[in-house]
Design an enzyme around this catalytic site. Sequence first.
Site, PDB file in Angstrom:
ATOM      1  N   LYS A 278       0.826  -1.198   0.000  1.00  0.00           N
ATOM      2  CA  LYS A 278       0.000   0.000   0.000  1.00  0.00           C
ATOM      3  C   LYS A 278       0.868   1.258   0.000  1.00  0.00           C
ATOM      4  O   LYS A 278       2.037   1.204   0.384  1.00  0.00           O
ATOM      5  CB  LYS A 278      -0.882   0.017   1.257  1.00  0.00           C
ATOM      6  CG  LYS A 278      -1.919  -1.077   1.336  1.00  0.00           C
ATOM      7  CD  LYS A 278      -2.662  -1.001   2.660  1.00  0.00           C
ATOM      8  CE  LYS A 278      -3.736  -2.084   2.758  1.00  0.00           C
ATOM      9  NZ  LYS A 278      -4.878  -1.823   1.873  1.00  0.00           N
ATOM     10  N   ARG A 352     -10.330 -11.663   1.763  1.00  0.00           N
ATOM     11  CA  ARG A 352     -11.148 -12.742   1.212  1.00  0.00           C
ATOM     12  C   ARG A 352     -10.401 -14.081   1.244  1.00  0.00           C
ATOM     13  O   ARG A 352     -11.023 -15.136   1.269  1.00  0.00           O
ATOM     14  CB  ARG A 352     -11.586 -12.380  -0.212  1.00  0.00           C
ATOM     15  CG  ARG A 352     -10.447 -12.255  -1.213  1.00  0.00           C
ATOM     16  CD  ARG A 352     -10.819 -11.428  -2.435  1.00  0.00           C
ATOM     17  NE  ARG A 352     -10.897 -10.018  -2.103  1.00  0.00           N
ATOM     18  CZ  ARG A 352     -11.257  -9.064  -2.968  1.00  0.00           C
ATOM     19  NH1 ARG A 352     -11.547  -9.392  -4.226  1.00  0.00           N
ATOM     20  NH2 ARG A 352     -11.306  -7.813  -2.597  1.00  0.00           N
TER      21      ARG A 352
END
Length: 496
Positions: A278, A352
């Site tokens: 990020k 996920r």
Amino acid sequence: MELVVKSVSPETLKTATLVVAVGEGRALSDAAKTVDALSGGAISAVLKRGDLAGKVAQTLLLHNLPNLKAERVLLVGTGKEAELSDRQFKKVISAVLSTLKGLGGSDAAIALDQVVVKSRDTYGKARLLVETLADGEYVFDRFKSKKAEAKALKKVTLLTDKISVADVERAATHAQAIAAGMAFTRDLGNMPPNVCHPVYLGEQAKALGKAHKNLKVEVHDEKKLAELGMGSFLAVAQGSAQPPRLIVMNYSGGKKSEKPFVLVGKGITFDTGGISIKPAAGMDEMKFDMCGAASVFGTLRAVLELQLPINLVCVIAAAENMPSGTATRPGDIVTTMSGQTVEILNTDAEGRLVLCDALTYAERFKPQAVIDIATLTGACVVALGGHTSGLLGNNDALINQLLDAGKFADDRAWQLPLFDEYQEQLDSPFADIANIGGPKGGTITAACFLSRFTKTYDWAHLDIAGTAWLSGGKDKGATGRPVPLLTQYLLDRAGA
């Protein structure tokens, strides 16, 4: 803060501060009328002078009114409308609390039972009032060398009529349990990531298990995860020195024959994005990426306090997502517990990957319903902002139950579609499924991914990326959401 419910005339109550309502146009509540009459028109006088217009959440403190046992009277404005919205009512209560905090009195009495809130009965209005008071008391100063000063306000009395006492007491009980769960959630979310790692979350679960006889806790380490075949979960954790944990908390409040509800929480205790790293700006807030897990802890805390007559299983998938020489690479293919293979195109789509194995694990409990809670996608923040959680799932009845619970708890969610057309975005030429589906519909394709692992039960997914914490500034921190929504859903199922 101690909360007491009484049915007495406000002028007879000895208290440091009596709170009464005043609307625009000099509209006085019955309690305010009584105080005004006994004090020789003191309230009417200040309204005539224009000291208080009665707008929503305006306050004015009056001292030493004659013929009252209260030391002070706090006037709070309720506006010009006959009914307040939930938001307006919470503003009123927050204004009251803010004023009371600045006073030296150790107690207060609130006479706002006649204030009308849209679509809320006595119980619903009192729930909102007490939750707002309790949540407004929250302080996180564990890591400050100078702690917050002790609060003078120790006791609040809620005044109501005799017929409503039982409803207000029930509301206060439920609200205090929800507020305690929210505080627990906020504490976990606000903890620094060097303290709150997967092992720490496992320790918190064990502490809950020791404190409650009807809560069984299991904490599975990476060896057990490998035995279970959780290759996707392990892939996320393999770049970090912090080992992953699958935490299972099994609450038995209902009959043994009753199928449990299952809550599954994403517990990424820090998310760098892994190799798909990020940007540096704001990365400190990635400690909040475990707020889904924190909300499951908080909801369980509320259920334990209320001892709801249901069976509830809480599953936490806890890991840290870090870049290193052992980290998962974009392009790696892993095998999930379900046997499906996943091509990891982006290591920052890690939530996920841990949730899919946890959702497969949930099958063993033969659940009534499974709800997963996750700070899953930035796309949800773009779509719904910071006020509303995203909601998707495979069962309309479950979706509607959660929407209704969120509306009542003032912790709202909004349903997004889960159409088959979106599934095609997850096609991979090399594996059964890719872990991202491109830039379009990111919240939906993330849920589509999870739906591949929830075929055997009713399932809903809450994306709380926009609602779990506030970003930046002095108010930065975990919000405690969606504990009110989840607890209300379980209260409804328990018939409480």
